[in-house]
Write a protein that holds these residues in place. Structure first.
Motif, PDB file in Angstrom:
ATOM      1  N   PHE A   1      86.461  36.234  20.846  1.00  0.00           N
ATOM      2  CA  PHE A   1      87.842  35.837  21.133  1.00  0.00           C
ATOM      3  C   PHE A   1      88.835  36.936  20.759  1.00  0.00           C
ATOM      4  CE2 PHE A   1      87.953  30.887  21.366  1.00  0.00           C
ATOM      5  CZ  PHE A   1      87.020  30.937  22.373  1.00  0.00           C
ATOM      6  N   PRO A   2      90.004  36.926  21.387  1.00  0.00           N
ATOM      7  CA  PRO A   2      91.053  37.857  20.980  1.00  0.00           C
ATOM      8  C   PRO A   2      91.445  37.632  19.517  1.00  0.00           C
ATOM      9  CG  PRO A   2      91.648  36.696  23.006  1.00  0.00           C
ATOM     10  CD  PRO A   2      90.409  36.072  22.498  1.00  0.00           C
ATOM     11  N   ARG A   3      91.989  38.678  18.954  1.00  0.00           N
ATOM     12  CA  ARG A   3      92.283  38.678  17.531  1.00  0.00           C
ATOM     13  C   ARG A   3      93.181  37.519  17.073  1.00  0.00           C
ATOM     14  NH1 ARG A   3      94.044  43.998  14.374  1.00  0.00           N
ATOM     15  NH2 ARG A   3      94.316  42.991  12.352  1.00  0.00           N
ATOM     16  N   ALA A   4      94.229  37.241  17.826  1.00  0.00           N
ATOM     17  CA  ALA A   4      95.162  36.182  17.430  1.00  0.00           C
ATOM     18  C   ALA A   4      94.433  34.845  17.318  1.00  0.00           C
ATOM     19  CB  ALA A   4      96.291  36.076  18.449  1.00  0.00           C
ATOM     20  N   CYS A   5      93.463  34.625  18.194  1.00  0.00           N
ATOM     21  CA  CYS A   5      92.710  33.374  18.180  1.00  0.00           C
ATOM     22  C   CYS A   5      91.820  33.307  16.939  1.00  0.00           C
ATOM     23  CB  CYS A   5      91.839  33.268  19.427  1.00  0.00           C
ATOM     24  SG  CYS A   5      92.781  33.283  20.948  1.00  0.00           S
TER      25      CYS A   5
END
Ligand code: SF4
Lengths: 257, 430
Positions: free
Chosen positions: B348-352
């Motif tokens: 997943f992307p970092r923010a997630c």
């Protein structure tokens, strides 16, 4: 006239979405009505989320003006099925604002999240900031998006603006993202700035782009120069991957060759 | 040494059903017929021995009973729990997950939302002209791989169903079956293709549109080059497609995750539709995880929607882009999460991932993964296909019973989820 002021209270988990489709002018006509909103899986009274102030009386929705104040960027579905009156949003608004609305005015001073005016039939939405993806589009798998009314976005729009649009008008004063007017059937989409890949699978309606259309699709036929409001503009017909019954006017375009 | 034949490989959407396992002293020591990635799964190490819970920042061993209680507490406490993963477990466990989500009033999503979610959105718009892999193997004389690289991601796809497979209704299948590969780079699969179409990134939609216009007799308007592909090649490919007797288009995340996402897939489906006016043509998404198709089946038959189902208000609501795990996490719209048989921290992307780290996180997985490091509780389970059994769906929608090779002390996903679910019912007095 009735003026309703809804001020969003400070919240412990400010990012959890609130679903508040009860906020429409008509609903405030009934003094006995209870207003419930949803925070995730909890059904709450409207006063748990908003400070509510109501002044004056009204006989019809047209005489009701609702003002939403504070951080409303996570409040969803405001003005859903609205059929008259006015909602003024002083800040940003969450997803699905003005879903299915048929009359009245929603004015947003800030930005609007995705699905602004989804499947709207009539009335007007004026957004002074930017709108995210799917302004005036349809629901997933739906054949028709917006069918009537006007959405005017003073800033930029995200991707898929006017997706499956089937009537009404969208005016975007800034840029639009990728694929505005994809699967458009009817209605008019105007983009004052730039966009990319407009109107794939267009089967009717009209799109006007006064900036540059990047990655213009090769399946639209150049029908020559014309003028709109004394602006020189090229007319295209298409999309010829299907029957090609739509029209795009483009000031500048670039192909991905 | 014990040898077990005809086992199912629980790794990719091919669900190969001809695997032989060698077992010695309660351990799989070797495999036969398996590709390297499937083999690695069967011989997998790093299995967690018992449930672990993070207390004041350090992992502590706990019992299954304590683990169940903790999970129930964490999930029932939330206003908007998210139950994510599911494509790496069997259908029976997915069923319990859906029931649990209904009790919780949460959002249940499977890994479809980060791979073939766009394919499903497109199918919901214009339908799915599909067929089984058996049909493709025995009849197709033209194969298109669009935005996928089976040699690396589905290693036995070509040998079992396409290029290297015999076809009952084909003479000399290897020679007469043509393969077209469409990709942005020359992959291993592209190297063995009869025709390789190299497309500029983000050019899929324009190329599909052009092919469709050519099929409709509108080739005069197509420019000399479309997204890096010459008009000559487009004409030739359109002709190959039109004149084959059975074509099969397979596509992967190269198409679904490219700019335009589901509209690319919709265009591919409508291209296949158009081709069906000339010949027989079908389309199949190359599903990645071994039972991601099953997750869609289970959720669709139980809730009406194949993924991203929001039950917060007691009824199912579906809107990918809003109710999909990635979007919910990036917007911090959930306040607890349970991950079943998936490793979002790795993909997943970092923010997630940061949101997952910041909220109570329960992980149900046999192995220590990247997600373990950000979890608050992990419950180890048996591995379907090794020490647990259940139903899975192959990428073409065929249900296959995944057998187990041995018994172990680990509970299966179904068992542990049922215990959690029953405890939830008890706490809620239902
Ligand atoms: S192709 Fe897929 S299912 Fe078949 S053995 Fe390899 S990983 Fe397993």
């Amino acid at each position: 006239m009735m003026k309703v002021i809804l001020e969003v209270k400070e919240r412990h988990k400010p990012n959890l979405p609130i679903e508040a489709e009860c906020i429409t002018p008509k609903n405030f006509l009934d003094p006995e009505r209870e207003f419930h909103v949803w925070k995730g899986n909890k059904e709450l009274d409207i006063t748990d989320i908003f400070h509510v102030r109501k002044d004056g009386t009204a006989k019809s929705a047209e005489q009701v003006e609702i003002t939403i104040r504070g951080d409303s960027s996570h409040i969803k579905r405001v003005g859903e099925y609205m059929d008259g009156g006015k909602i003024l949003i002083e800040g940003d608004i969450g997803m699905h604002c003005g879903n299915f609305m048929s009359a009245g005015l929603i004015e947003i001073n800030g930005n609007a999240d995705s699905w602004l005016g989804r499947e709207m039939h009539g009335g007007k939405i004026l957004c002074h900031g930017d709108a995210m993806d799917y302004a005036g589009s349809g629901y997933r798998g739906e054949k028709q998006g917006m069918r009537g009314g006007l959405i005017e976005i003073m800033g930029d729009a995200g991707d898929f603006a006017g997706e499956t649009m089937a009537g009404g008008e969208i005016i975007i004063h800034g840029n639009a993202g990728d694929m505005p007017g994809v699967d458009i059937k009817d209605g008019r989409l105007t983009i004052m700035g730039d966009c990319s890949r407009p109107c794939g699978n267009m089967s009717g309606g009209e799109c006007r782009i006064f900036g540059t259309a990047y990655d213009m699709l090769p399946t639209f036929r150049n029908e020559g120069l014309t003028a709109i409001d004394s602006v020189q503009i090229t007319r295209f017909s298409g999309d010829y991957m299907s029957r090609g019954l739509g029209t795009i006017y483009v000031a500048n375009c670039k192909y991905m060759d | 040494m014990q040898e077990i034949k005809d086992m199912i490989c629980p790794f990719c959407g091919c669900l190969c059903d001809d695997i032989t396992l060698e077992i010695e002293a309660g351990k799989i020591v070797s495999t036969d017929n398996c590709c390297t990635i499937g083999n690695a799964k069967f011989l997998g190490k790093n299995r967690l021995k018992n449930p672990i819970k993070k207390i004041d920042g350090t992992w502590t061993d706990i019992t299954y009973e304590e683990a169940v209680d903790t999970a129930v507490e964490m999930l029932l406490d939330a206003d908007r729990p998210l139950l994510f993963g599911w494509s790496g477990t069997h259908g029976e466990a997915q069923c319990v997950g859906v029931h649990m989500n209904e009790i919780l009033g949460g959002v249940i999503d499977n890994t479809t939302s980060v791979c073939h979610g766009p394919s499903i959105l497109a199918i919901q718009e214009v339908g799915h002209p599909g067929c089984t892999l058996g049909q493709v193997k025995n009849r197709a004389d033209l194969i298109i791989y669009w935005g996928c690289n089976p040699i690396e991601a589905h290693p036995r796809h070509m040998s079992r169903y396409t290029t290297y497979a015999d076809g009952y209704f084909l003479d000399n299948a290897f020679r007469n079956r043509k393969v077209i590969v469409v990709d942005v780079r020359e992959t291993e699969t592209a190297k063995v293709a009869d025709e390789f179409i190299r497309i500029k990134p983000g050019g899929d939609y324009a190329v599909l549109s052009s092919l469709r216009a050519i099929l409709r007799g509108k080739s005069d308007m197509i420019p000399d080059s479309v997204a890096g592909v010459s008009k000559t090649q487009l004409m030739q490919v359109a002709d190959m497609c039109k004149t084959c007797s059975f074509g099969a288009l397979f596509f992967g995340v190269g198409l679904t995750m490219a700019k335009g996402k589901y509209k690319n897939v919709r265009n591919a489906i409508e291209f296949v539709d158009d081709l069906n006016r000339h010949t027989k043509f079908t389309l199949t998404p190359m599903r990645g995880h071994w039972n991601v198709y099953g997750a869609n089946e289970v959720m669709a038959w139980m809730t009406g929607y194949p993924y991203a189902v929001d039950f917060c208000r007691g009824v199912a609501f579906y809107n990918p882009g809003e109710t999909t795990a990635i979007d919910i996490l990036a917007r911090k719209e959930c306040d607890a999460c349970m991950i079943v048989a998936s490793d979002p921290a790795a993909h997943f992307p970092r923010a997630c991932v940061e949101q997952l780290r910041d909220i109570p996180l329960v992980v149900i997985d046999p192995f220590e993964t990247m997600t373990t490091t950000i979890a608050d509780l992990q419950i180890p389970v048996a591995v379907t296909g090794i020490d647990a059994e259940g139903t899975a769906y192959r990428m073409d929608g065929i249900p296959i019973k995944v057998k187990k090779a041995m018994d172990s002390d680990y509970p299966s996903d179904t068992e542990i989820l049922t215990r959690i679910y029953n405890k939830m019912l008890e706490v809620k007095g239902l």
